[in-house]
Design an enzyme around this catalytic site. Sequence first.
Site, PDB file in Angstrom:
ATOM      1  CD  GLU A  43      -3.071   9.380  -5.284  1.00 22.21           C
ATOM      2  OE1 GLU A  43      -2.643   8.426  -4.652  1.00 22.21           O
ATOM      3  OE2 GLU A  43      -2.346  10.657  -5.096  1.00 22.21           O
ATOM      4  CG  ASP A  54       1.819   1.078  -0.942  1.00 20.94           C
ATOM      5  OD1 ASP A  54       1.683   1.934  -0.630  1.00 20.94           O
ATOM      6  OD2 ASP A  54       1.966   0.532  -2.099  1.00 20.94           O
TER       7      ASP A  54
END
Lengths: 264, 404
Positions: A43, A54
């Site tokens: 990824e 995040d």
Amino acid sequence: MSDRLSRAFTKGRPALVCFITAGDGDTAANLDALVEGGADVIELGMPFTDPMADGPGIQAANLRSLGKGTTTADVLAIAREFRARHADVPLVLMGYANPMVRRGPEWFAEQAAANGVDGVICVDLGPEEDQDLGPALRAKGVAMIRLATPTTDDTRLPAVLDGAGGFLYYVSVAGITGKQQAALGSIEQAVARLKAHTTLPVAVGFGVRTPEQAQAIARVADGVVVGSALVELVGKYGADAPEHLRALTASLADGIHSARKEPA
Amino acid sequence: MTKQPNSYRNQPDERGHFGQFGGRYVAETLMPLVLELEREYRAAKADPAFKAQFDDLLEHYVGRPSPLYFAERLTEELGGAEIWFKREELNHTGAHKINNCIGQILLALRMGKTRIIAETGAGQHGVATATVCARFGLPCVIYMGATDVARQQPNVFRMKLLGAEVIPVESGARTLKDAMNEALRDWVANVHDTFYIIGTAAGPHPYPELVRDFQSVIGTEARAQMLKRTGALPDLLVAAVGGGSNAIGLFHPFLDDPDVAMIGVEAAGHGIESGQHAASLTGGFPGILHGNKTYLLQDEDGQITEAHSISAGLDYPGIGPEHSWLHESGRVKYMPITDDEALEAFQLCCRLEGIIPALESAHALAALPKIARDYGKEQRILVNVSGRGDKDIFTVAEHLGAKL
């Protein structure tokens, strides 16, 4: 659906999915280290100024990358060069909607396909707004990888799965990346629930840091995603990151690949 | 958009889209909650008890209706149309922000949520949120960029007095955008018990709609007040636009009155050409951020660029999606006003009307010298004085070279 992605989940063992942020450190060397360590799927994070989902580790990686001037063209070049070096390792772009749709979904889908990208994970673009990316990606044979979370209930799940490809990414905790890990029992239940609705492989992520955690999850899932722990190594070791990434990936891969004798 | 809609007041559609704008661009964890909020809002809207409680609090707690005021000396000075003020700065907590906070905390209570979070820039929305949390006894966490914490100390202390926890946000440029990111991170980790009171008419559907509805009390009152006082609707409405909640609150009840023109004023900072501004419509492009599609300040790769405005409340690189739609449909005109122009208007309003306006509202006032004489003396311009400027005196003093 991408052959590379489906093959990654049919090796007769759970898959290790490794995330790092594009443009953070020597990304090509770091990606090679992940592959050498045993990553089954890569990824590649597209940096964004506002990574709302995040935690601090990946936020910092986004800032480091953008601080060095990483552009979308750079991210695509990293993907293209990775594909040239690793013909068989699936590569997924992960990021936020705005950089992906800036030049239009068709442009992005075209570029993703042309540069060897197998799938796309867009954090803030769910099934409700699929029109902005999904049709263009599917038309180019790039998988729209969807996320399911502890809050995704059974009534909603069919909508999430509609148009989904590649694998289903189960976000095991309601929260941001890199924080606490969910209880194993809840993960096992959730994966079973998801698999009752889909034939897609289910990979579990968020808060997975150690080989022990990864191995435990691999007993109940088709794949395990590790991100923050790797990204933090890039931040900590800079140019020396590859050897550390290789070591951690190898120990994660050992744990995951040996978690089960038989495929799920 | 080539075709004029039948009504400008029936947006958004059932998916939360205002034309191509708006929508629900959030992480999957939040989506079920956003859908639940929409269901709950529909139910509340249909519930007379909800409206009764909202109206009662607006009257007795906020102090509504806010006055409609004829600014006689400013009218004389500008030499054109009559200038009228909608006096939102007289509300409890000193700005229009409280209208929305009352509505949202009632929704939060209805949904059984026990913890409130909010983002704030200048601190006005933070203060309004802390106020309603104190009033209803809910714990309150306010995310505020560390830069804004430093430049808005009085509001930080106000929030603390009201019992809120103020968390300085150190990420990004440490301003409003980063505070919103951090609030979203909190929300995603606390979905089970937490309600996010968004301060402007932006974010994922249904926020732009519900914030607009709660703020529409401004325009609904103003419409009735103008008719009563002058026997006619105003010819032009003017309001400052950051996210745009005071502007949409004033505009929305007038959108289907074809003879009422409207101007939204964007913050042009040091000037559009300087690149240091917060004018998303004038200087931005459509994109996706913080849950909605709208005009954003961004580079060619879709990275969000930093906004600049002397007004912390306008210092945001986006704008509510309904404004993007009204801009593209041409129903509302948007005009940029610089820091310096706003400072001039700020002082003019102090001296001529004895009203210290918020720097946000001063942007709206600064449009008047440019347009008042385009209108005849028998015509009327209604300006939303969205907040009072006590919070801004330190900023203004600094720019005028005064020492406090």
